[in-house]
Design a protein around this motif. Structure first.
Motif, mmCIF file in Angstrom:
data_model
loop_
_atom_site.group_PDB
_atom_site.id
_atom_site.type_symbol
_atom_site.label_atom_id
_atom_site.label_comp_id
_atom_site.label_asym_id
_atom_site.label_seq_id
_atom_site.Cartn_x
_atom_site.Cartn_y
_atom_site.Cartn_z
ATOM 1 N N ALA A 1 1.851 6.302 -6.653
ATOM 2 C CA ALA A 1 1.829 7.690 -7.125
ATOM 3 C C ALA A 1 3.091 8.060 -7.877
ATOM 4 N N PHE A 2 4.257 7.665 -7.363
ATOM 5 C CA PHE A 2 5.515 8.157 -7.914
ATOM 6 C C PHE A 2 6.443 7.047 -8.397
ATOM 7 N N SER A 3 5.901 5.834 -8.498
ATOM 8 C CA SER A 3 6.674 4.689 -9.009
ATOM 9 C C SER A 3 7.961 4.467 -8.219
ATOM 10 N N ILE A 4 7.896 4.675 -6.907
ATOM 11 C CA ILE A 4 9.049 4.388 -6.063
ATOM 12 C C ILE A 4 9.224 2.869 -6.030
ATOM 13 N N PRO A 5 10.427 2.363 -6.246
ATOM 14 C CA PRO A 5 10.612 0.906 -6.265
ATOM 15 C C PRO A 5 10.317 0.287 -4.911
ATOM 16 N N ASP A 6 9.964 -0.982 -4.948
ATOM 17 C CA ASP A 6 9.625 -1.714 -3.727
ATOM 18 C C ASP A 6 10.906 -2.029 -2.962
ATOM 19 N N ASP A 7 11.402 -1.017 -2.276
ATOM 20 C CA ASP A 7 12.673 -1.114 -1.575
ATOM 21 C C ASP A 7 12.607 -0.186 -0.371
ATOM 22 N N ASP A 8 12.906 -0.697 0.813
ATOM 23 C CA ASP A 8 12.739 0.091 2.029
ATOM 24 C C ASP A 8 13.556 1.376 2.001
ATOM 25 N N ALA A 9 14.795 1.291 1.503
ATOM 26 C CA ALA A 9 15.635 2.493 1.452
ATOM 27 C C ALA A 9 15.026 3.547 0.527
ATOM 28 N N ALA A 10 14.455 3.096 -0.587
ATOM 29 C CA ALA A 10 13.837 4.041 -1.519
ATOM 30 C C ALA A 10 12.598 4.681 -0.900
ATOM 31 N N PHE A 11 11.783 3.877 -0.210
ATOM 32 C CA PHE A 11 10.599 4.432 0.442
ATOM 33 C C PHE A 11 10.992 5.461 1.503
ATOM 34 N N GLU A 12 12.008 5.154 2.293
ATOM 35 C CA GLU A 12 12.474 6.082 3.326
ATOM 36 C C GLU A 12 12.950 7.390 2.698
ATOM 37 N N ALA A 13 13.719 7.267 1.631
ATOM 38 C CA ALA A 13 14.253 8.465 0.986
ATOM 39 C C ALA A 13 13.142 9.320 0.391
ATOM 40 N N ALA A 14 12.192 8.675 -0.269
ATOM 41 C CA ALA A 14 11.093 9.422 -0.888
ATOM 42 C C ALA A 14 10.236 10.108 0.164
ATOM 43 N N ALA A 15 9.917 9.390 1.235
ATOM 44 C CA ALA A 15 9.087 9.976 2.290
ATOM 45 C C ALA A 15 9.780 11.170 2.931
ATOM 46 N N SER A 16 11.080 11.058 3.150
ATOM 47 C CA SER A 16 11.834 12.159 3.746
ATOM 48 C C SER A 16 11.903 13.358 2.819
ATOM 49 N N GLU A 17 12.060 13.092 1.531
ATOM 50 C CA GLU A 17 12.126 14.166 0.546
ATOM 51 C C GLU A 17 10.804 14.923 0.459
ATOM 52 N N LEU A 18 9.703 14.196 0.586
ATOM 53 C CA LEU A 18 8.393 14.826 0.458
ATOM 54 C C LEU A 18 8.006 15.646 1.679
ATOM 55 N N MET A 19 8.353 15.195 2.880
ATOM 56 C CA MET A 19 7.862 15.839 4.097
ATOM 57 C C MET A 19 8.462 17.225 4.276
ATOM 58 N N PRO A 20 7.625 18.244 4.458
ATOM 59 C CA PRO A 20 8.154 19.592 4.698
ATOM 60 C C PRO A 20 8.797 19.686 6.078
ATOM 61 N N ASP A 21 9.838 20.479 6.188
ATOM 62 C CA ASP A 21 10.544 20.644 7.456
ATOM 63 C C ASP A 21 9.603 21.170 8.533
ATOM 64 N N GLY A 22 9.733 20.595 9.721
ATOM 65 C CA GLY A 22 9.001 21.110 10.872
ATOM 66 C C GLY A 22 7.518 20.853 10.863
ATOM 67 N N GLU A 23 7.035 19.955 9.991
ATOM 68 C CA GLU A 23 5.592 19.699 9.913
ATOM 69 C C GLU A 23 5.286 18.204 9.992
#
Length: 319
Positions: free
Chosen positions: A171-193
């Protein structure tokens, strides 16, 4: 997440170049949650916030398809409905249930049994609520701890599993890198949900953004933002395949436990002939192979080995 976070590009310094998520985070979030709540797969553990019930589902799902987990999960909780009941159970019975339902490595059943004892004895019957605390339970690693914190207490971080990586990569062309996936997932998730969000994004990867994508068929809510949908290139990171269960050590570990449940103890060769038709004492699948298997099970606390009066090795189910 603050409003300034929504406006900022993410991904600098991941080691794989810069990347960014869509600017309109809120629309991306709302679209996914609305899609999920409009009609997702109905699994019984999605209708509970009991941490014990959720932990059981997470452990069972580690090596078993979700559709097969349902019956096992319901049967397990009918037999041991609470951590107190499981902690009081005979471990051999718990391992036997695991084997009978082909739920993968038997030591997962052992760890689940021990974790129930920890909850009862060390936490007064109340589960810890934070991911770091949950990792203190036997057999509970970072992923499982975060899942329990998310789905039981709405107190988790963004889940990053194979499905989530596939979605983010496409969807967002996140590179195949665990740190990048973690950062993107955290950025997307709304607080408290974390409860609804982690369920929703895993559902997206499980039914829409599968290895063969079904974007239009299931009405993927991210089509308007998705790089892969725009380009038609649906490649994704390589995912290790689950080794075949048939003929695997997992299968024969299960057969050993199942056989010893029936006979309690057996000499090495007698056990060997009962668990595989091609057992030959001096062959490829003979005493050396079986001894190694039994030593692994002994290390996991599932069987005891001793030398009988005639010098033959005897295997006994540990109670």
């Amino acid at each position: 997440m603050s409003e300034s976070d929504d406006d900022a590009d993410a991904g600098s310094g991941t080691g794989d170049g810069d990347w960014s998520l869509p600017n309109d985070h809120e629309s991306v979030r709302e679209a996914l949650i609305a899609w999920y709540e409009d009609g997702h797969r109905e699994f019984p553990w999605r209708r509970t916030d009991d941490p014990y019930e959720i932990l059981v589902s997470e452990v069972m799902s580690q090596q078993t398809q979700l559709d097969r987990v349902v019956e096992a999960w319901e049967g397990f909780l009918e037999r041991w409905p609470t951590t107190a009941a499981l902690a009081d159970a005979d471990r051999a019975d718990v391992v036997g249930f695991w084997t009978d339902h082909s739920l993968g490595y038997n030591n997962r059943a052992k760890y689940l049994h021990e974790a129930a004892g920890q909850v009862e004895n060390e936490y007064d019957g109340e589960f810890p609520t934070a991911p770091d605390e949950l990792q203190e339970l036997m057999g509970v690693g970072p992923y499982t701890a975060n899942a329990v914190a998310s789905f039981a207490f709405n107190n988790g971080d963004a889940v990053v599993d194979t499905n989530v990586k596939r979605v983010a990569y496409r969807a967002f062309s996140i590179p195949d890198d665990d740190a990048a996936f973690e950062a993107a997932a955290s950025e997307l998730m709304p607080d408290g949900e974390s409860r609804v969000w982690n369920n929703a994004i895993m559902e997206l990867g499980g039914v829409a953004c599968t290895q063969t994508p079904k974007c239009d068929e299931v009405g993927c809510p991210w089509r308007e933002w998705c790089d892969a949908y725009a380009s038609g290139d649906f490649t994704a990171p390589d995912v290790p395949t689950q080794p075949s269960f048939e003929g695997s050590r997992r299968q024969f570990r299960g057969r050993v436990i199942g056989t010893l449940r029936e006979y309690d103890e057996l000499e090495l060769d007698t056990l060997g002939h009962r668990i595989r038709v091609d057992y030959a004492p001096d062959g490829e699948y003979g005493r050396e192979w079986l001894t190694g298997l039994l030593e692994d099970l002994e290390s996991d606390g599932l069987v005891d080995l001793e030398t009988g009066e005639d010098g033959a090795l005897v295997a006994r189910l540990r109670r």
